[in-house]
Design an enzyme around this catalytic site. Structure first.
Site, PDB file in Angstrom:
ATOM      1  CG  ASP A  14      34.562  43.224  42.879  1.00 54.46           C
ATOM      2  OD1 ASP A  14      35.543  43.929  43.434  1.00 54.46           O
ATOM      3  OD2 ASP A  14      34.407  42.264  43.378  1.00 54.46           O
ATOM      4  CG  HIS A  73      37.509  43.516  46.174  1.00 51.25           C
ATOM      5  ND1 HIS A  73      37.467  43.016  44.889  1.00 51.25           N
ATOM      6  CD2 HIS A  73      39.154  43.705  46.208  1.00 51.25           C
ATOM      7  CE1 HIS A  73      38.540  42.502  44.315  1.00 51.25           C
ATOM      8  NE2 HIS A  73      39.850  43.002  45.217  1.00 51.25           N
TER       9      HIS A  73
END
EC number: 3.5.99.6
Length: 275
Positions: free
Chosen positions: A141, A143
Site C-alpha cells: 500500500d 507505506h
C-alpha cells in the site's frame, strides 16, 4: 530521482549492498566522524544484509565507525521475542558484523513513556549529525516504515496504529494468528526519513508493482506515503523486473537506458582492505 532496475531480487539486493558499502567507504568514517545509516526490517532487505555481511567477512567493509537507526519497532512485544525488530536486526545483521551495540539504535516499544522514547530517538539522530543514507522498504500500500496511508508527509517519530492490511501482511510471522500481531508500533516519520541526506528504497516483487507506480508516476499523495520521496533531492529506488510491471513502458525504457550511469556508482566495489 534514480530508478535502478535489476533483473531479479538477488541482483537488486547486491546492487543495494554495493551502494551502501561504497557510501560508507567514500565517507571515510573514523572515531571522530561516524557514518549514520538508517535501516529497515522485513523480508525485502534480507538479501542486502547478507551481501553486506559477506563484504564485512571478506575484510572489505567495517561497521566499527557506523551508527545505525532503525525505522520502527512494535509496541508491547518483548525485546527478545523472535518477531521483534530487535531480534530481527541482531539475528539477521548486527551479530554478524563489527558494529558497537551502543551505536545500533532501535526504538523501545516497551518504554514506560512512548512519547519521550520517540522524542529521544529524534534527538539521537540530530546529535549524530543526521542520517547520511536512509535505506527503506515499502508495503504493497506504499507505506514506508509504519507511515500508513493518510500519514502526514512531514511527520516525525511517533506512536502509530497499524492498518489492517499491515496486520494481515504481518500475520505470517505470528503463525497466521491475527490476535498475536501487534496493532501499534513506534515509527520514524516521513519527515524524519526526508531529512536524510540520501534515501534508498528497495522495492521487489510483483505485489509491490502498483506501489512503485504510485511512488514515481503519479503525484505526491499522503495515501501513498512513499510518493513523498519524489521531492527528496537524492532518492534512489532499487527494484527488480517484477516490481516494474505497472510502470509505463517508456518509463522502464528511460531508466534502463541510464543503467550504465547507475552501475558506475557500485562498480568498482570499494574496499577497506589495506593494499
Amino acid at each position: 530521482m534514480r530508478l535502478v532496475i535489476l533483473d531479479d531480487y538477488a541482483l537488486a539486493s547486491e546492487w543495494a549492498a554495493k551502494y551502501i558499502c561504497n557510501c560508507i567507504i567514500q565517507f571515510n568514517p573514523g572515531p571522530d566522524k561516524y557514518f549514520t545509516l538508517g535501516l529497515p526490517t522485513g523480508s525485502t532487505p534480507l538479501g542486502c544484509y547478507k551481501k553486506l555481511i559477506e563484504y564485512h567477512k571478506s575484510g572489505d567493509l567495517s561497521f566499527k565507525y557506523v551508527k545505525t537507526f532503525n525505522m520502527d519497532e512494535y509496541v508491547g512485544l518483548p525485546r527478545d521475542h523472535p518477531e521483534s525488530y530487535h531480534s530481527y536486526m541482531w539475528n539477521n545483521f548486527f551479530k554478524h558484523i563489527d558494529i558497537d551495540p551502543n551505536n545500533a539504535h532501535i526504538l523501545d516499544g516497551n518504554a514506560s513513556d512512548l512519547q519521550a522514547e520517540c522524542e529521544d530517538f529524534e534527538r539521537k539522530i540530530k546529535e549524530a549529525g543526521g542520517i547520511e543514507l536512509f535505506v527503506g522498504g515499502i508495503g504493497p500500500d506504499g507505506h514506508i516504515a509504519f507511515n500508513e496511508p493518510g500519514s502526514s508527509l512531514v511527520s516525525r517519530t511517533r506512536l502509530k496504529t497499524l492498518a489492517m492490511d499491515t496486520i494481515l501482511a504481518n500475520a505470517k510471522y505470528f503463525d497466521g494468528d491475527l490476535s498475536k500481531v501487534p496493532t501499534m508500533a513506534l515509527t520514524v516519520g516521513v519527515g524524519t526519513v526526508m531529512d536524510a541526506k540520501e534515501v534508498m528504497i528497495l522495492i521487489t516483487g510483483a505485489h509491490k508493482a502498483f506501489a512503485l507506480y504510485k511512488a514515481i508516476e503519479e503525484g505526491v499523495n499522503h495515501m501513498w506515503t512513499v510518493s513523498a520521496f519524489q521531492q527528496h533531492p537524492r532518492t534512489i529506488f532499487v527494484c527488480d523486473e517484477d516490481a516494474t510491471l505497472e510502470l509505463r513502458v517508456k518509463t522502464v525504457k528511460y531508466f534502463k537506458g541510464l543503467m550504465h550511469v547507475h552501475n558506475r556508482l557500485v562498480d568498482p566495489l570499494l574496499s577497506m582492505k589495506k593494499n
